[in-house]
Design an enzyme around this catalytic site. Structure first.
Site, mmCIF file in Angstrom:
data_model
loop_
_atom_site.group_PDB
_atom_site.id
_atom_site.type_symbol
_atom_site.label_atom_id
_atom_site.label_comp_id
_atom_site.label_asym_id
_atom_site.label_seq_id
_atom_site.Cartn_x
_atom_site.Cartn_y
_atom_site.Cartn_z
ATOM 1 C CB ILE A 110 -1.356 -0.029 0.888
ATOM 2 C CG1 ILE A 110 -2.195 1.129 0.933
ATOM 3 C CG2 ILE A 110 0.154 0.165 2.472
ATOM 4 C CD1 ILE A 110 -3.121 1.180 2.017
ATOM 5 C CB CYS A 111 1.108 4.342 0.777
ATOM 6 S SG CYS A 111 1.358 6.235 1.153
#
Length: 184
Positions: A110-111
């Site tokens: 994620i991210c």
């Protein structure tokens, strides 16, 4: 924890982890129920952040150097800007990502966490999402970048889950539970 539970690896650097990107998927895995394990560069504790503000510390269960992909059903890579930047400079972290891919085990990132996947050279020919500032890096690594809440890429039986930011955690967690076959 019971022996029958699946064990899920969470890989983090010694600091710079976006706390909610660690704790939210961790809780989803615990609730599944499965056994999350924190992998770090050394034993002791790691420091998370709430964006740029220092937050809580978390105990490391095993080092990257000692960890092997065969012991886990999947790998979760939380973001934060500093976390994946530090991870991509750690040869044991890079080796471990390559091991998960070679074993065909799912990875969720994620991210900013896809930076580690780029460093491990495992995104070529795949489609993924991330925090928007990584789009050029991902394209330069031979992958296709999409701006979606969560994207699950199935590439020859190996599954990669990616998401953009903390605002997408509900969809990210749901995808982890589904792809890691954790009962959701």
């Amino acid at each position: 924890m019971a022996e029958y539970l699946k064990r899920i690896a969470f890989m983090v650097a010694d600091e710079g982890i976006e706390q909610v990107e660690l704790t939210s998927p961790w809780q989803a895995v615990l609730d599944a129920p499965a056994e999350p394990r924190l992998l770090g560069p050394e034993l002791g504790s790691v420091r998370a952040f709430n964006h740029l503000e220092p937050a809580d510390s978390f105990p490391v269960d095993i080092t990257f150097e000692e960890a092997v992909a065969a012991d886990y059903a999947g790998l979760v890579l939380p973001g934060g800007v500093a976390n994946p930047d530090k991870l991509r400079m750690n040869p044991h972290a890079v080796r471990l990502v390559k091991e998960f891919v070679a074993a065909g085990k799912p990875i969720a990132a994620i991210c900013h966490a896809p930076w580690l996947l780029v460093e491990a050279d495992v995104v070529r020919g795949k489609t993924l999402t991330s925090f928007p500032s990584l789009a050029t890096d991902i394209r330069n690594a031979g992958a296709t970048w999409v701006d979606e809440e969560v994207f699950v890429c199935d590439h020859n039986g190996w599954q990669l889950i990616t998401s953009r930011s903390p605002k997408d955690l509900d969809a990210f967690n749901a995808a982890i539970l589904k792809v890691f076959s954790l009962g959701a």
